[in-house]
Design an enzyme around this catalytic site. Structure first.
Site, PDB file in Angstrom:
ATOM      1  N   LYS A  22       0.826  -1.210   0.000  1.00 36.98           N
ATOM      2  CA  LYS A  22       0.000   0.000   0.000  1.00 36.98           C
ATOM      3  C   LYS A  22       0.865   1.267   0.000  1.00 36.98           C
ATOM      4  CE  LYS A  22      -1.835   1.566   4.031  1.00 36.98           C
ATOM      5  NZ  LYS A  22      -1.516   2.991   4.259  1.00 36.98           N
ATOM      6  N   ASN A  23       1.832   1.313   0.894  1.00 45.39           N
ATOM      7  CA  ASN A  23       2.607   2.548   1.053  1.00 45.39           C
ATOM      8  C   ASN A  23       3.585   2.793  -0.093  1.00 45.39           C
ATOM      9  OD1 ASN A  23       1.206   3.028   3.352  1.00 45.39           O
ATOM     10  ND2 ASN A  23       2.931   2.703   4.774  1.00 45.39           N
ATOM     11  N   ARG A  99      -4.486  10.581   4.859  1.00 43.12           N
ATOM     12  CA  ARG A  99      -3.438  11.601   4.881  1.00 43.12           C
ATOM     13  C   ARG A  99      -2.516  11.552   3.675  1.00 43.12           C
ATOM     14  NH1 ARG A  99      -1.185  14.308   8.753  1.00 43.12           N
ATOM     15  NH2 ARG A  99       0.771  13.750   7.764  1.00 43.12           N
ATOM     16  N   CYS A 123      -4.954  12.795  13.294  1.00 38.73           N
ATOM     17  CA  CYS A 123      -5.490  11.450  13.107  1.00 38.73           C
ATOM     18  C   CYS A 123      -5.282  10.710  14.416  1.00 38.73           C
ATOM     19  CB  CYS A 123      -4.814  10.728  11.960  1.00 38.73           C
ATOM     20  SG  CYS A 123      -3.141  10.273  12.309  1.00 38.73           S
ATOM     21  N   ARG A 128       0.474  14.715  13.487  1.00 41.18           N
ATOM     22  CA  ARG A 128       0.998  14.511  12.139  1.00 41.18           C
ATOM     23  C   ARG A 128       0.934  15.754  11.250  1.00 41.18           C
ATOM     24  NH1 ARG A 128      -0.833   8.614  10.081  1.00 41.18           N
ATOM     25  NH2 ARG A 128       1.018   8.754   8.825  1.00 41.18           N
ATOM     26  N   PRO A 129       1.715  16.762  11.562  1.00 38.28           N
ATOM     27  CA  PRO A 129       1.730  17.958  10.715  1.00 38.28           C
ATOM     28  C   PRO A 129       2.396  17.692   9.357  1.00 38.28           C
ATOM     29  CG  PRO A 129       3.372  18.127  12.455  1.00 38.28           C
ATOM     30  CD  PRO A 129       2.635  16.845  12.692  1.00 38.28           C
ATOM     31  N   VAL A 130       2.292  18.677   8.442  1.00 38.85           N
ATOM     32  CA  VAL A 130       2.959  18.560   7.133  1.00 38.85           C
ATOM     33  C   VAL A 130       3.959  19.694   6.934  1.00 38.85           C
ATOM     34  CG1 VAL A 130       1.187  17.208   5.930  1.00 38.85           C
ATOM     35  CG2 VAL A 130       0.978  19.704   6.015  1.00 38.85           C
ATOM     36  N   ASP A 131       4.447  20.250   8.067  1.00 36.79           N
ATOM     37  CA  ASP A 131       5.347  21.401   7.963  1.00 36.79           C
ATOM     38  C   ASP A 131       6.611  21.106   7.155  1.00 36.79           C
ATOM     39  OD1 ASP A 131       5.771  19.681  10.187  1.00 36.79           O
ATOM     40  OD2 ASP A 131       7.174  21.102  11.056  1.00 36.79           O
ATOM     41  N   LEU A 132       7.139  19.890   7.266  1.00 35.26           N
ATOM     42  CA  LEU A 132       8.375  19.584   6.520  1.00 35.26           C
ATOM     43  C   LEU A 132       8.124  19.568   5.017  1.00 35.26           C
ATOM     44  CD1 LEU A 132      10.131  16.711   8.544  1.00 35.26           C
ATOM     45  CD2 LEU A 132      10.244  19.168   8.860  1.00 35.26           C
ATOM     46  N   ASP A 311       5.009   0.861  12.030  1.00 37.96           N
ATOM     47  CA  ASP A 311       3.810   0.185  11.511  1.00 37.96           C
ATOM     48  C   ASP A 311       3.712  -1.279  11.944  1.00 37.96           C
ATOM     49  OD1 ASP A 311       2.948   2.484  10.336  1.00 37.96           O
ATOM     50  OD2 ASP A 311       3.420   1.907   8.281  1.00 37.96           O
ATOM     51  N   ILE A 333       8.466   7.228  16.875  1.00 39.14           N
ATOM     52  CA  ILE A 333       8.050   7.966  15.663  1.00 39.14           C
ATOM     53  C   ILE A 333       6.782   8.798  15.921  1.00 39.14           C
ATOM     54  CG2 ILE A 333       7.470   7.795  13.204  1.00 39.14           C
ATOM     55  CD1 ILE A 333      10.241   6.698  13.732  1.00 39.14           C
ATOM     56  N   ARG A 403      -8.500  -0.711   5.058  1.00 37.59           N
ATOM     57  CA  ARG A 403      -7.668   0.309   4.427  1.00 37.59           C
ATOM     58  C   ARG A 403      -6.327  -0.285   3.985  1.00 37.59           C
ATOM     59  NH1 ARG A 403      -6.287   5.081   7.918  1.00 37.59           N
ATOM     60  NH2 ARG A 403      -5.030   5.322   6.060  1.00 37.59           N
TER      61      ARG A 403
HETATM   62  C1  UD1 Z   1       4.410   7.070   6.393  1.00 38.34           C
HETATM   63  C2  UD1 Z   1       3.553   5.827   6.240  1.00 38.34           C
HETATM   64  C3  UD1 Z   1       3.039   5.365   7.602  1.00 38.34           C
HETATM   65  C4  UD1 Z   1       4.189   5.188   8.571  1.00 38.34           C
HETATM   66  C5  UD1 Z   1       5.076   6.433   8.616  1.00 38.34           C
HETATM   67  C6  UD1 Z   1       6.332   6.243   9.445  1.00 38.34           C
HETATM   68  C7  UD1 Z   1       2.610   6.075   4.034  1.00 38.34           C
HETATM   69  C8  UD1 Z   1       1.404   6.336   3.207  1.00 38.34           C
HETATM   70  N1  UD1 Z   1       2.456   6.125   5.363  1.00 38.34           N
HETATM   71  O1  UD1 Z   1       3.557   8.088   6.933  1.00 38.34           O
HETATM   72  O2  UD1 Z   1       2.345   4.132   7.415  1.00 38.34           O
HETATM   73  O3  UD1 Z   1       3.685   4.942   9.866  1.00 38.34           O
HETATM   74  O4  UD1 Z   1       5.482   6.793   7.283  1.00 38.34           O
HETATM   75  O5  UD1 Z   1       7.078   5.183   8.959  1.00 38.34           O
HETATM   76  O6  UD1 Z   1       3.674   5.792   3.527  1.00 38.34           O
HETATM   77  N2  UD1 Z   1       6.168  14.849  10.774  1.00 38.34           N
HETATM   78  C9  UD1 Z   1       6.193  16.203  11.090  1.00 38.34           C
HETATM   79  N3  UD1 Z   1       6.111  17.106  10.077  1.00 38.34           N
HETATM   80  C10 UD1 Z   1       5.993  16.726   8.759  1.00 38.34           C
HETATM   81  C11 UD1 Z   1       5.976  15.358   8.451  1.00 38.34           C
HETATM   82  C12 UD1 Z   1       6.070  14.439   9.478  1.00 38.34           C
HETATM   83  O7  UD1 Z   1       6.300  16.576  12.262  1.00 38.34           O
HETATM   84  O8  UD1 Z   1       5.899  17.589   7.894  1.00 38.34           O
HETATM   85  C13 UD1 Z   1       6.291  13.854  11.864  1.00 38.34           C
HETATM   86  C14 UD1 Z   1       5.062  12.939  11.990  1.00 38.34           C
HETATM   87  O9  UD1 Z   1       4.054  13.541  12.777  1.00 38.34           O
HETATM   88  C15 UD1 Z   1       5.664  11.719  12.631  1.00 38.34           C
HETATM   89  C16 UD1 Z   1       7.065  11.660  11.998  1.00 38.34           C
HETATM   90  O10 UD1 Z   1       7.324  12.960  11.514  1.00 38.34           O
HETATM   91  O11 UD1 Z   1       5.781  11.896  14.014  1.00 38.34           O
HETATM   92  C17 UD1 Z   1       7.223  10.674  10.848  1.00 38.34           C
HETATM   93  O12 UD1 Z   1       6.181  10.858   9.928  1.00 38.34           O
HETATM   94  P1  UD1 Z   1       6.307  10.530   8.369  1.00 38.34           P
HETATM   95  O13 UD1 Z   1       7.525   9.692   8.136  1.00 38.34           O
HETATM   96  O14 UD1 Z   1       6.156  11.770   7.592  1.00 38.34           O
HETATM   97  O15 UD1 Z   1       5.008   9.630   8.150  1.00 38.34           O
HETATM   98  P2  UD1 Z   1       4.032   9.614   6.919  1.00 38.34           P
HETATM   99  O16 UD1 Z   1       4.771   9.877   5.654  1.00 38.34           O
HETATM  100  O17 UD1 Z   1       2.830  10.430   7.227  1.00 38.34           O
END
Ligand code: UD1
Length: 424
Positions: A22-23, A99, A123, A128-132, A311, A333, A403
């Site tokens: 899936k991922n 997401r 969630c 889980r922000p998207v700031d990065l 995961d 994480i 899912r």
């Molecule tokens: C992906 C996987 C998810 C897995 C996760 C960690 C997919 C579709 N999903 O999720 O199954 O659990 O990797 O291996 O591939 N973070 C921030 N700011 C950001 C982005 C992330 O603070 O802009 C934080 C997140 O809240 C979390 C950590 O960074 O605590 C890692 O998240 P990230 O690796 O980005 O996870 P996803 O890509 O959402």
């Protein structure tokens, strides 16, 4: 709403075929937006999240054709054609369901110079922000505003290569930046990039589409932007999380299961930890046989790849509930990924939470109960607990399971589990 009913106490025995990841599939689908030529993706899993990404792409104007595989055993063949994209908005209604929808941001911005994507919001497993993602795209020259719950991004003169250093590892941010940089002008360097196999797979697919990427599999990815990408024919790798989940189910029940069509090389740390916990794993390049005469306590810490994946944390915990001795499980994480603990406790597990660590003291037996799934991986951990528990377990809210796990109850039933889906 469907539930899963399990009569526990039977060891799993037999063979299970692993589906496409899936991922890996989700970012690959989003990458179809980068070109006006068809992208063919093979071994696509049949999952709710894949359908959601299909819905999102379709409303952008992507034509999607799904066909059954010629061999009759692998996943479906999806042909995605983004020649007719006429809408660069990813609406809240779809993004809130999943997401990973945010992965369309990089490709849309790179090819069309604009994108409007709903903010995903929180969630069950954390904020889980998207700031990065956003900071990285800004470094590539994007102008980003947040407006009425939407990320509004523009790059009227296109994106321009830059050095991006991630302060910590993010799978999604690495994927968004990788796809964006593929069509940026000049060179982009992504440092402290995620090394998850799904990131490398996306990079390989982009290379097949004409992208110039070096350092695949390392924490520094160097991308030389190109004018345009073309189509490609790419196979989705087997799902390492499904593989690990089923391996843990086999071990927890004291079974003997061979997982076919797997990639054990993507699970080295997981199998090492399972081995320390008493599992016997016979590894071949495309399969693994799992047995487990007895489970013993082991300490586990989740980490970015190649560490132990977050995961698989909940599933490992379910396996360790009946171990001889104690285990300390630390989640590094996500800040709130122990939602399965109270449910496992209701089944008789002895677990104490201290901030980001859970102390699991092995108990002699679990007993069946009615439990509630809270997220995708938590729900499969409850299924594993149900398989080892005495008596009947009912796992509610199985839409979480759908899912990310294809026909889970069929795969487990084929190995002797007494498990069925009930509609209530
Ligand atoms: C992906 C996987 C998810 C897995 C996760 C960690 C997919 C579709 N999903 O999720 O199954 O659990 O990797 O291996 O591939 N973070 C921030 N700011 C950001 C982005 C992330 O603070 O802009 C934080 C997140 O809240 C979390 C950590 O960074 O605590 C890692 O998240 P990230 O690796 O980005 O996870 P996803 O890509 O959402």
């Amino acid at each position: 709403m469907d539930s899963i009913r399990i009569q526990g106490g039977r060891p799993l025995k037999g063979e299970i075929r692993i589906g496409g990841a899936k991922n890996a599939a989700l970012p690959l689908m989003a990458a179809a937006l980068l070109t006006d030529k068809p992208l063919v993706l093979r071994n696509m899993p049949r999952l709710a999240d894949i359908a959601t990404m299909g819905q999102l792409l379709a409303q952008h104007g992507v034509a999607i054709d799904l066909a059954e595989p010629a061999d009759g055993v692998s996943g479906r063949v999806a042909t995605l054609n983004a020649a007719g994209v006429d809408n660069t908005t990813a609406p809240y209604d779809i993004v809130r369901k999943m997401r990973a929808s945010v992965l369309v941001l990089g490709p849309l911005l790179a090819r069309f110079g604009r994108a409007r994507v709903s903010l995903p919001g929180g969630c069950a497993i954390g904020t889980r922000p998207v700031d990065l993602h956003l900071k990285g795209l800004e470094q590539l020259g994007a102008e980003i505003e947040l407006n009425q719950g939407y990320i509004v991004a523009t790059a009227p003169n296109g994106l321009i290569g830059a050095d991006v250093v991630f302060p910590f590892v993010s799978v999604g941010a690495t994927e968004n930046l990788l796809t964006a940089a593929a069509l940026a002008k000049g060179t982009t360097r992504l440092r402290n990039a995620a090394r998850e196999p799904e990131v490398s797979d996306l990079a390989e697919c982009l290379v097949a589409m004409g992208a110039k990427i070096e350092g695949i599999g390392t924490d520094t990815l160097t991308i030389d932007g190109v004018e345009a990408l073309h189509g490609a024919d790419h196979e989705v790798p087997p799902d390492r999380i499904e593989t690990g989940s089923l391996a843990m189910a086999a071990a927890a029940t004291g079974g003997d299961v061979t997982l076919l069509g797997a990639r054990p090389d993507m699970l080295e740390q997981v199998f090492r930890t399972m081995g320390q916990a008493g599992a016997v794993l016979d590894v071949e390049p495309d399969r693994v046989r799992v047995r487990c005469p007895r489970v013993v306590g082991v300490d586990v810490m989740t980490e970015p790849y190649p560490g132990f994946p977050t995961d698989l944390q909940a599933q490992m915990m379910a396996m360790l509930t009946r171990a001889e001795g104690a285990s300390m499980i630390t989640e590094s994480i996500f800040e709130n990924r122990f939602m399965h603990v109270p449910e496992l406790t209701r089944m008789g597990a002895n677990i104490n939470l201290h901030s980001r660590s859970a102390m699991v003291r092995g108990v002699r037996r679990l007993t069946g109960a009615e439990v509630m799934a809270t997220d995708l991986r938590a729900s499969v951990s409850l299924v594993i607990a149900g398989l080892v528990a005495e008596g009947e377990t009912i796992v509610n809210r199985v839409y979480h399971l759908d899912r990310g796990y294809e026909r889970l109850e069929h795969k487990l039933a084929a190995c002797g589990a007494q498990i069925e889906r009930v509609s209530r």
